[in-house]
Write a protein that holds these residues in place. Structure first.
Motif, PDB file in Angstrom:
ATOM      1  N   SER A 179       0.836  -1.194   0.000  1.00 34.27           N
ATOM      2  CA  SER A 179       0.000   0.000   0.000  1.00 34.27           C
ATOM      3  C   SER A 179       0.873   1.246   0.000  1.00 34.27           C
ATOM      4  CB  SER A 179      -0.903   0.004   1.240  1.00 34.27           C
ATOM      5  OG  SER A 179      -1.512   1.271   1.396  1.00 34.27           O
ATOM      6  N   PRO A 180       0.531   2.243  -0.820  1.00 38.06           N
ATOM      7  CA  PRO A 180       1.311   3.490  -0.821  1.00 38.06           C
ATOM      8  C   PRO A 180       1.210   4.239   0.501  1.00 38.06           C
ATOM      9  CG  PRO A 180      -0.683   3.740  -2.136  1.00 38.06           C
ATOM     10  CD  PRO A 180      -0.572   2.283  -1.797  1.00 38.06           C
ATOM     11  N   ASN A 181       0.224   3.857   1.312  1.00 40.37           N
ATOM     12  CA  ASN A 181       0.048   4.511   2.616  1.00 40.37           C
ATOM     13  C   ASN A 181       0.623   3.688   3.767  1.00 40.37           C
ATOM     14  OD1 ASN A 181      -1.468   6.678   1.441  1.00 40.37           O
ATOM     15  ND2 ASN A 181      -3.238   5.305   1.330  1.00 40.37           N
ATOM     16  N   ALA A 182       1.399   2.651   3.440  1.00 46.28           N
ATOM     17  CA  ALA A 182       1.958   1.799   4.485  1.00 46.28           C
ATOM     18  C   ALA A 182       2.922   2.592   5.361  1.00 46.28           C
ATOM     19  CB  ALA A 182       2.669   0.608   3.859  1.00 46.28           C
ATOM     20  N   TYR A 183       2.965   2.245   6.637  1.00 45.04           N
ATOM     21  CA  TYR A 183       3.897   2.905   7.563  1.00 45.04           C
ATOM     22  C   TYR A 183       5.308   2.400   7.274  1.00 45.04           C
ATOM     23  CZ  TYR A 183       6.209   4.295  11.884  1.00 45.04           C
ATOM     24  OH  TYR A 183       7.078   4.836  12.793  1.00 45.04           O
ATOM     25  N   VAL A 184       6.237   3.318   7.070  1.00 43.86           N
ATOM     26  CA  VAL A 184       7.602   2.934   6.690  1.00 43.86           C
ATOM     27  C   VAL A 184       8.628   3.333   7.749  1.00 43.86           C
ATOM     28  CG1 VAL A 184       7.138   2.955   4.211  1.00 43.86           C
ATOM     29  CG2 VAL A 184       7.845   5.071   5.358  1.00 43.86           C
ATOM     30  N   GLY A 185       8.158   3.541   8.969  1.00 46.01           N
ATOM     31  CA  GLY A 185       9.098   3.793  10.060  1.00 46.01           C
ATOM     32  C   GLY A 185       9.530   5.244  10.165  1.00 46.01           C
ATOM     33  N   PRO A 186      10.305   5.542  11.201  1.00 46.69           N
ATOM     34  CA  PRO A 186      10.765   6.920  11.433  1.00 46.69           C
ATOM     35  C   PRO A 186      11.940   7.267  10.520  1.00 46.69           C
ATOM     36  CG  PRO A 186      11.687   5.468  13.086  1.00 46.69           C
ATOM     37  CD  PRO A 186      10.773   4.611  12.248  1.00 46.69           C
ATOM     38  N   GLU A 187      12.319   8.519  10.537  1.00 46.64           N
ATOM     39  CA  GLU A 187      13.529   8.931   9.834  1.00 46.64           C
ATOM     40  C   GLU A 187      14.736   8.264  10.493  1.00 46.64           C
ATOM     41  OE1 GLU A 187      13.688  10.820   7.038  1.00 46.64           O
ATOM     42  OE2 GLU A 187      11.498  10.678   7.095  1.00 46.64           O
ATOM     43  N   PHE A 188      15.704   7.922   9.677  1.00 44.77           N
ATOM     44  CA  PHE A 188      16.839   7.138  10.174  1.00 44.77           C
ATOM     45  C   PHE A 188      17.596   7.869  11.278  1.00 44.77           C
ATOM     46  CE2 PHE A 188      21.231   5.519   9.883  1.00 44.77           C
ATOM     47  CZ  PHE A 188      20.988   4.162  10.055  1.00 44.77           C
ATOM     48  N   ASP A 189      17.788   9.175  11.132  1.00 43.42           N
ATOM     49  CA  ASP A 189      18.584   9.894  12.128  1.00 43.42           C
ATOM     50  C   ASP A 189      17.839  10.097  13.443  1.00 43.42           C
ATOM     51  OD1 ASP A 189      16.758  11.815  11.378  1.00 43.42           O
ATOM     52  OD2 ASP A 189      18.234  13.207  10.530  1.00 43.42           O
ATOM     53  N   GLU A 190      16.577   9.662  13.516  1.00 46.14           N
ATOM     54  CA  GLU A 190      15.833   9.721  14.776  1.00 46.14           C
ATOM     55  C   GLU A 190      16.005   8.441  15.598  1.00 46.14           C
ATOM     56  OE1 GLU A 190      11.818  10.454  13.682  1.00 46.14           O
ATOM     57  OE2 GLU A 190      12.188  12.473  12.897  1.00 46.14           O
ATOM     58  N   MET A 191      16.649   7.448  15.013  1.00 46.91           N
ATOM     59  CA  MET A 191      16.835   6.171  15.711  1.00 46.91           C
ATOM     60  C   MET A 191      18.028   6.246  16.653  1.00 46.91           C
ATOM     61  SD  MET A 191      16.212   3.551  12.539  1.00 46.91           S
ATOM     62  CE  MET A 191      14.686   3.571  11.598  1.00 46.91           C
TER      63      MET A 191
END
Length: 242
Positions: A179-191
Motif C-alpha cells: 500500500s502506498p500509505n503503508a507505515y515505513v518507520g521513522p527517519e533514520f537519524d531519529e533512531m
C-alpha cells in the motif's frame, strides 16, 4: 528581400527594352505586364510558405552548426570514458539514455541485492571553510538499496556525497503491491545511535560503504558527459530529418 525586389524590377525593365530577353530561371515567373503600369510579384515570393521554408531552413542550419560545434568541442576537450561495468562484487548496468544506473550482486545463498542510483540530483555549498567560490559545491546522488530474500525486500533509501554514504530511511516490503500509505518507520537519524551503526555495518558487509559513494560520483561525472553528447546527437538527428 527589398534588394531582391529592386533587382527583379530592373531585370523586368530591361526585358521590356530587349526583345531577345528570355527567362532562364524557371523558378521566376512574372505576372503579365499590362499597359504602362506593372507590378512585379514573383510567384516564389508571393507564397508565404516559401518564405517560411526559407526561414525554417536558416534556423535549422544555425541549430545544426551550433550542435555540431558543441559535440566536437566536448569530444575534443573532455571525451567520456568507457564506463566501468563492475564495482567490486557488483555488476554495473549503465542504462544508456536514462538518468539511472543499476548495480546487482548475490550475497550468500539467499540474498539478491540491487542498487539503483540517480545521476546528480542536488547540491549543497562546500564545507571547506576557506572556499568563497559560489560554484564550489558538494554534489548529491540518491540511491536505493533493495535486498530481497524469501519473498520480502528490505529497502534502504540513501544519499551518496562525494566521499560518504548517508542513510535516510529503511523499511521492509512484503510484496510489490505494498500500500502506498503503508507505515515505513521513522527517519533514520531519529533512531538510536547504536541501531544506526548496526545498519551501516550491515550494508558494509554487503559491499555498500563510503567506497560506493566515491565510485558513484566518478561514474556519474562520466555518465553526465556521455548523456549530454548522446542527447545532442539525438537532437541533431531530428533536425537533420527532412
Amino acid at each position: 528581400m527589398s534588394r531582391l525586389l529592386r533587382h527583379l524590377r530592373r531585370t523586368v525593365i530591361s526585358a521590356r527594352l530587349s526583345p531577345s530577353f528570355s527567362y532562364r530561371n524557371p523558378r521566376i515567373c512574372l505576372q503579365p505586364i499590362q499597359n504602362s503600369s506593372f507590378l512585379i510579384v514573383p510567384k516564389f515570393l508571393s507564397s508565404g510558405s516559401y518564405v517560411s521554408e526559407m526561414r525554417k531552413s536558416a534556423f535549422e542550419g544555425n541549430i545544426l552548426r551550433l550542435i555540431r560545434s558543441e559535440i566536437q568541442s566536448e569530444l575534443d576537450h573532455s571525451p567520456p570514458l568507457q564506463p566501468e561495468d563492475r564495482f567490486g562484487p557488483f555488476t554495473v548496468d549503465e542504462r544508456p539514455g536514462e538518468q539511472w544506473v543499476s548495480l546487482r550482486r548475490k550475497y550468500g545463498d539467499t540474498e539478491d541485492i540491487k542498487i539503483e542510483a540517480t545521476m546528480f540530483d542536488g547540491s549543497v555549498p562546500s564545507s571547506k571553510p576557506t572556499s568563497s567560490d559560489p560554484e564550489d559545491v558538494q554534489l548529491h546522488i540518491t540511491f536505493v538499496v533493495n535486498i530481497s530474500k524469501d519473498g520480502q525486500t528490505l529497502e534502504i533509501m540513501c544519499s551518496a556525497w562525494p566521499d560518504t554514504i548517508q542513510i535516510s530511511k529503511f523499511f521492509v516490503r512484503k510484496s510489490s503491491k505494498n500500500s502506498p500509505n503503508a507505515y515505513v518507520g521513522p527517519e533514520f537519524d531519529e533512531m538510536e545511535d547504536e541501531l544506526q551503526d548496526s545498519v551501516y555495518q550491515f550494508l558494509e558487509e554487503r559491499g555498500i560503504s563510503d567506497d560506493l559513494a566515491v565510485f558513484l560520483h566518478q561514474y556519474m561525472k562520466n555518465k553526465d558527459k556521455a548523456e549530454y553528447i548522446r542527447w545532442m546527437e539525438t537532437v541533431k538527428s531530428y533536425v537533420e530529418q527532412k
